[in-house]
Design a protein around this motif. Structure first.
Motif: not given
Length: 261
Positions: A89-97
């Motif tokens: 997908f390209g990233r985890f949700y936590c990558d935004s935090e």
């Protein structure tokens, strides 16, 4: 007395109705109850959703006595994203935090946990226990080595949260190899009270139940909290190394898995 759980099912979402019911439950909890919002939240339909929903597995607790046609049957949910899917997908949700570089550098199998919630009428009973048991089976089935995800304190008043945040920093900071750090724009230091001045009992009273559950299993927190204004929360990144899980819990989960294999 042993609680009656015969009307509960715990499973992965099987169809669109399951996923919509999970998003409806999340709307009740995260939007109506806690005042959160987001760019993909459907206020007209009352669905809390984001771009990760089509990618993640949705572990749901179903009350079979409730109306599935009305999307009312899901009373608990955990959203799960394995590292192989996150890479695609390209990233985890936590990558935004958080900066997840230390986790990726381990090369270990990761599982991100998110959007965990239980309907208000089912809290304090067996709902979370059933979800945790099913989560343990999922972890064993997929060979997950590190679990992580953000857990939230309600509100963004750091002064009101300085006791539990300080306790987490001084007593449960992740080892350096797993120590993710909140992104600079929203970073909030957690060592707000000296360790010697902390009251453990008061800190635990102020700690959300989900965070306490992780700590009992040997969980750690990353460096710094993340102030999430959109969701009206102060987030910490919780991590759990399954190899370091308490032997009592790991033995229970392993035996349970072996009896079902």
């Amino acid at each position: 007395m042993t609680p009656d759980t015969s009307h509960f099912q715990v499973r992965l979402a099987l169809c669109e109705a399951d996923r919509l019911a999970a998003e409806r439950l999340r709307y009740r909890v995260f939007v109506e109850e806690l005042g959160g919002d987001g760019p993909l939240v459907d206020h007209a339909g009352r669905f809390e959703r984001d771009e990760f929903d089509p990618v993640d597995d949705h572990l749901i607790l179903v009350d079979t006595t409730r109306d599935a046609a009305a999307l009312d049957h899901v009373v608990g949910v955990y959203r799960l994203l394995r590292s192989d899917r996150a890479a695609a997908f390209g990233r985890f949700y936590c990558d935004s935090e958080y900066d997840l570089g230390p986790l990726r550098a381990t090369g270990r199998r990761l599982l991100e946990l998110g959007r965990s919630c239980v309907d208000a009428r089912y809290r304090g009973g067996t709902a979370m226990f059933l979800l945790w048991n099913a989560l343990a089976e999922y972890v064993l089935e997929h060979g997950v080595e590190v679990l992580f995800g953000v857990a939230s304190f309600h509100g963004t008043d750091v002064e009101a949260l300085k006791l539990p945040l300080s306790w987490l920093h001084h007593h449960h900071l992740a080892p350096e190899a797993l120590r993710v750090r909140a992104l600079p724009a929203h970073y909030q230091r957690m060592d707000l009270i000296p360790a010697a001045a902390l009251d453990r009992r008061a800190a635990m009273v102020a700690m959300p139940a989900l965070i306490k559950a992780y700590l009992r299993l040997g969980g750690f927190v990353g460096d710094g909290a993340y102030i999430d204004l959109a969701f009206n929360t102060t987030d910490v990144c919780l991590l759990m190394d399954t190899a370091a899980m308490s032997e009592r819990h790991k033995g229970f989960y392993t035996r349970k898995h072996e009896t079902r294999s």
